[in-house]
Motif scaffolding. Structure first.
Motif, PDB file in Angstrom:
ATOM      1  N   LYS A 117       1.082  -1.076   0.044  1.00  0.00           N
ATOM      2  CA  LYS A 117       0.066  -0.043   0.157  1.00  0.00           C
ATOM      3  C   LYS A 117       0.877   1.267  -0.154  1.00  0.00           C
ATOM      4  N   ILE A 118       1.793   1.239   0.824  1.00  0.00           N
ATOM      5  CA  ILE A 118       2.839   2.424   0.865  1.00  0.00           C
ATOM      6  C   ILE A 118       3.567   2.545  -0.538  1.00  0.00           C
ATOM      7  N   ILE A 119       4.185   1.547  -0.979  1.00  0.00           N
ATOM      8  CA  ILE A 119       4.840   1.426  -2.223  1.00  0.00           C
ATOM      9  C   ILE A 119       3.951   2.107  -3.537  1.00  0.00           C
ATOM     10  N   THR A 120       2.831   1.555  -3.563  1.00  0.00           N
ATOM     11  CA  THR A 120       1.876   1.970  -4.527  1.00  0.00           C
ATOM     12  C   THR A 120       1.581   3.446  -4.440  1.00  0.00           C
ATOM     13  N   ASN A 121       1.352   4.147  -3.337  1.00  0.00           N
ATOM     14  CA  ASN A 121       0.719   5.566  -2.921  1.00  0.00           C
ATOM     15  C   ASN A 121       2.058   6.404  -2.765  1.00  0.00           C
ATOM     16  N   TYR A 122       3.133   6.090  -2.100  1.00  0.00           N
ATOM     17  CA  TYR A 122       4.089   7.226  -1.817  1.00  0.00           C
ATOM     18  C   TYR A 122       4.936   7.500  -3.081  1.00  0.00           C
ATOM     19  N   GLN A 123       5.188   8.733  -3.229  1.00  0.00           N
ATOM     20  CA  GLN A 123       5.931   9.349  -4.205  1.00  0.00           C
ATOM     21  C   GLN A 123       7.492   9.804  -3.559  1.00  0.00           C
ATOM     22  N   GLU A 184      12.210  12.760   5.919  1.00  0.00           N
ATOM     23  CA  GLU A 184      11.085  13.941   6.325  1.00  0.00           C
ATOM     24  C   GLU A 184       9.922  13.980   5.206  1.00  0.00           C
ATOM     25  N   ASN A 185      10.294  13.786   3.955  1.00  0.00           N
ATOM     26  CA  ASN A 185       9.175  13.644   2.983  1.00  0.00           C
ATOM     27  C   ASN A 185       8.164  12.595   3.105  1.00  0.00           C
ATOM     28  N   PHE A 186       8.570  11.392   3.671  1.00  0.00           N
ATOM     29  CA  PHE A 186       8.063  10.335   4.361  1.00  0.00           C
ATOM     30  C   PHE A 186       7.013  10.673   5.279  1.00  0.00           C
ATOM     31  N   GLU A 187       7.395  11.081   6.389  1.00  0.00           N
ATOM     32  CA  GLU A 187       6.849  11.476   7.436  1.00  0.00           C
ATOM     33  C   GLU A 187       5.791  12.452   7.068  1.00  0.00           C
ATOM     34  N   LYS A 188       5.970  13.551   6.281  1.00  0.00           N
ATOM     35  CA  LYS A 188       5.175  14.239   5.859  1.00  0.00           C
ATOM     36  C   LYS A 188       3.887  13.996   4.914  1.00  0.00           C
ATOM     37  N   VAL A 190       2.739  10.666   5.335  1.00  0.00           N
ATOM     38  CA  VAL A 190       2.284  10.095   6.429  1.00  0.00           C
ATOM     39  C   VAL A 190       1.386  10.685   7.170  1.00  0.00           C
ATOM     40  N   GLY A 191       1.851  12.265   7.489  1.00  0.00           N
ATOM     41  CA  GLY A 191       0.870  13.039   8.126  1.00  0.00           C
ATOM     42  C   GLY A 191      -0.286  13.474   7.407  1.00  0.00           C
ATOM     43  N   GLU A 192       0.003  13.776   5.929  1.00  0.00           N
ATOM     44  CA  GLU A 192      -1.073  14.477   4.954  1.00  0.00           C
ATOM     45  C   GLU A 192      -2.132  13.305   4.750  1.00  0.00           C
ATOM     46  N   THR A 193      -1.821  12.074   4.668  1.00  0.00           N
ATOM     47  CA  THR A 193      -2.608  11.004   4.184  1.00  0.00           C
ATOM     48  C   THR A 193      -3.188  10.340   5.512  1.00  0.00           C
ATOM     49  N   LYS A 194      -2.743  10.680   6.784  1.00  0.00           N
ATOM     50  CA  LYS A 194      -3.126  10.098   7.913  1.00  0.00           C
ATOM     51  C   LYS A 194      -2.984   8.236   8.034  1.00  0.00           C
ATOM     52  N   PHE A 195      -1.824   8.157   7.440  1.00  0.00           N
ATOM     53  CA  PHE A 195      -1.571   6.706   7.223  1.00  0.00           C
ATOM     54  C   PHE A 195      -0.911   6.422   8.522  1.00  0.00           C
ATOM     55  N   ARG A 196      -1.158   5.265   9.064  1.00  0.00           N
ATOM     56  CA  ARG A 196      -0.725   4.912  10.145  1.00  0.00           C
ATOM     57  C   ARG A 196       0.497   3.803   9.814  1.00  0.00           C
ATOM     58  N   ILE A 197       1.824   4.212  10.098  1.00  0.00           N
ATOM     59  CA  ILE A 197       2.823   3.329  10.047  1.00  0.00           C
ATOM     60  C   ILE A 197       3.445   2.633  11.122  1.00  0.00           C
ATOM     61  N   MET A 198       4.145   1.449  10.770  1.00  0.00           N
ATOM     62  CA  MET A 198       4.824   0.709  11.980  1.00  0.00           C
ATOM     63  C   MET A 198       6.035   1.276  12.006  1.00  0.00           C
ATOM     64  N   ARG A 199       6.410   1.363  13.396  1.00  0.00           N
ATOM     65  CA  ARG A 199       7.647   2.006  13.779  1.00  0.00           C
ATOM     66  C   ARG A 199       8.779   0.703  13.859  1.00  0.00           C
ATOM     67  N   PRO A 200      10.029   0.992  13.934  1.00  0.00           N
ATOM     68  CA  PRO A 200      11.200   0.214  13.715  1.00  0.00           C
ATOM     69  C   PRO A 200      11.234  -0.995  14.438  1.00  0.00           C
ATOM     70  N   ASP A 211      12.529  -0.208   4.426  1.00  0.00           N
ATOM     71  CA  ASP A 211      12.193  -1.163   3.809  1.00  0.00           C
ATOM     72  C   ASP A 211      10.797  -0.885   3.383  1.00  0.00           C
ATOM     73  N   ASP A 212       9.953  -0.419   4.223  1.00  0.00           N
ATOM     74  CA  ASP A 212       8.291  -0.268   3.928  1.00  0.00           C
ATOM     75  C   ASP A 212       8.152   0.743   2.764  1.00  0.00           C
ATOM     76  N   PHE A 213       9.107   1.809   2.689  1.00  0.00           N
ATOM     77  CA  PHE A 213       8.907   2.820   1.624  1.00  0.00           C
ATOM     78  C   PHE A 213       9.708   2.565   0.360  1.00  0.00           C
ATOM     79  N   GLY A 214      10.120   1.358   0.063  1.00  0.00           N
ATOM     80  CA  GLY A 214      10.706   0.966  -0.962  1.00  0.00           C
ATOM     81  C   GLY A 214      12.122   0.729  -1.063  1.00  0.00           C
ATOM     82  N   LEU A 215      12.927   0.994   0.118  1.00  0.00           N
ATOM     83  CA  LEU A 215      14.539   1.097  -0.061  1.00  0.00           C
ATOM     84  C   LEU A 215      14.917  -0.526   0.367  1.00  0.00           C
ATOM     85  N   ASP A 216      14.126  -1.707   0.278  1.00  0.00           N
ATOM     86  CA  ASP A 216      14.562  -2.810   0.643  1.00  0.00           C
ATOM     87  C   ASP A 216      15.695  -3.400  -0.486  1.00  0.00           C
TER      88      ASP A 216
END
Length: 391
Positions: A117-123, A184-188, A190-200, A211-216
């Motif tokens: 879901k994250i990889i599909t929507n995060y730019q 910082e962009n990823f956290e922004k 997350v805040g704008e989309t109200k997406f609940r992320i898993m912490r490390p 890994d969750d936003f495509g850097l795996d």
């Protein structure tokens, strides 16, 4: 069929539950018999078959990354090594699942859906981060040492201020800045989309899993091509030569972030910890000796005490079982990138060991004391024999 395999008729009972419109529940049991192949001993070989060329598993839907299966294959016992690919997958999967905490398999599936879901929507902000370019990432001295890939070349750039703690310059300032901006962009987002992320992890309330936003894929390359050559030299006793999976993330400390981190060990064979920035005061890492599971809470010896101050771009490499923590970041904002590197081979072999004197400080002392007692007993026996009156 080999002695480690056997054909069995397995009866499977399936219970079907239906609820009709009136709320009546009906249960129907169906029993079917299927032929299954089981293995009497799910053990890997201690010494790998380095002449074997592993198969590719990229085209299969698997419980674990395909690279893990390819890496693990040369450790398979001979009777499994000559089996077809499906049998090898089943054998290796069964072994790896044994090392997952209870319920981890279902959580892994949910996490896969979550990540997609994250990889599909995060730019991404900096797409160049997602394909590792060594010259744009690492300082020249680090690249040179890895290219030479010898203990001498690594020793030329790495210091060991305390046993088992290796420090070296690694990341370029420009790469650190890009990574900070990406986080910082990823956290922004997350805040704008109200997406609940898993912490490390369970200890950090702030930060993100890279890994969750495509850097795996980038982190896989980092581990396999740049970290594993080093760990093969300095951490062979904990699977440094067979690292095959990772957990990559960033943590944040300072005002309105995590303040410090308690005394703990990592869920890794080897941990890479690199400071990305920014300006901050405090946050020192403190190390207190390496321990196996049995001795994790034992007393720290004076020679095991070491404190390390973070410098942006500088890396620390240590065993995951090296007990450590982080002091309070008293001002500013500190961000670190961590890579927990794991070896499925080492974890399987470790399950058959009883003591870890090669790397656990307490096991080493116990073995040394036991040897001392044995020598003392032998000495007393020899003295008694010399003093005994001649017959």
């Amino acid at each position: 069929m080999s002695s480690d395999q056997k054909e069995a008729q397995q009866e499977t009972t399936t219970t079907t539950t239906t609820v009709d419109g009136g709320g009546t529940t009906t249960m129907r049991a169906t029993t079917t018999a299927t032929a299954t192949t089981t293995f009497s001993s799910h053990r890997l070989r201690i010494n790998p078959n380095n002449e074997h060329r592993p198969e590719s598993y990229d085209d299969l839907k698997l419980d674990f990354p395909s690279a893990v299966y390819s890496s693990l294959e040369k450790y398979l016992p001979q009777q499994i090594l000559v089996s077809d690919r499906e049998e090898k997958v089943k054998f290796m999967t069964d072994i790896m699942l044994r090392h997952l905490p209870h319920g981890e398999r279902s959580r892994a599936h949910r996490h896969s859906v979550y990540r997609q879901k994250i990889i599909t929507n995060y730019q991404p902000l900096h797409k160049e981060l997602y394909t590792l370019s060594p010259v744009d990432c690492f300082v020249p001295s680090f690249i040179k040492a890895v290219n030479e890939s010898s203990e001498k070349s690594f020793r030329s750039i790495i210091s060991e201020p305390s046993p088992g703690v290796f420090v070296f310059e690694m990341l370029l300032p420009s790469f650190c800045e890009m990574m900070l901006a990406e986080v910082e962009n990823f956290e922004k987002w997350v805040g704008e989309t109200k997406f609940r992320i898993m912490r490390p992890n369970t200890m950090n309330k702030y930060g993100a899993v890279l890994d969750d936003f495509g850097l795996d894929s980038m982190l896989d390359k980092l581990m396999e091509s740049f970290i594993r050559p080093i760990t093969k030299v300095f951490f062979s006793d904990v699977g440094g030569a067979t690292l095959d999976s990772h957990h990559g993330f960033v943590v944040e400390y300072g005002k309105d972030r995590d303040l410090d981190l308690g005394f703990h060990v990592d869920d890794s064979e080897v941990t890479l910890n690199v400071c990305l920035g920014n300006k901050f005061v405090g946050g020192e890492l403190f190390f207190r000796g390496t321990r196996c599971e049995r001795h994790v809470n034992t007393t720290t010896r004076p020679d095991e005490i070491y404190d390390f101050s973070h410098v942006p771009g500088q890396a620390v490499l240590h065993r995951g079982r090296h007990r450590h923590g982080a002091r309070a970041t008293t001002s500013g904002h500190r961000v670190n990138m961590l890579l927990w590197c794991r070896s499925s081979v080492f974890r399987e072999l470790k399950s058959h060991q009883k003591e870890f004197s090669s790397w656990c400080g307490e096991c080493f002392c116990e073995k040394k004391e036991e040897k001392g007692r044995a020598l003392d007993a032998l000495r007393k026996k020899l003295v008694k024999a010399v003093r005994a009156p001649q017959a």
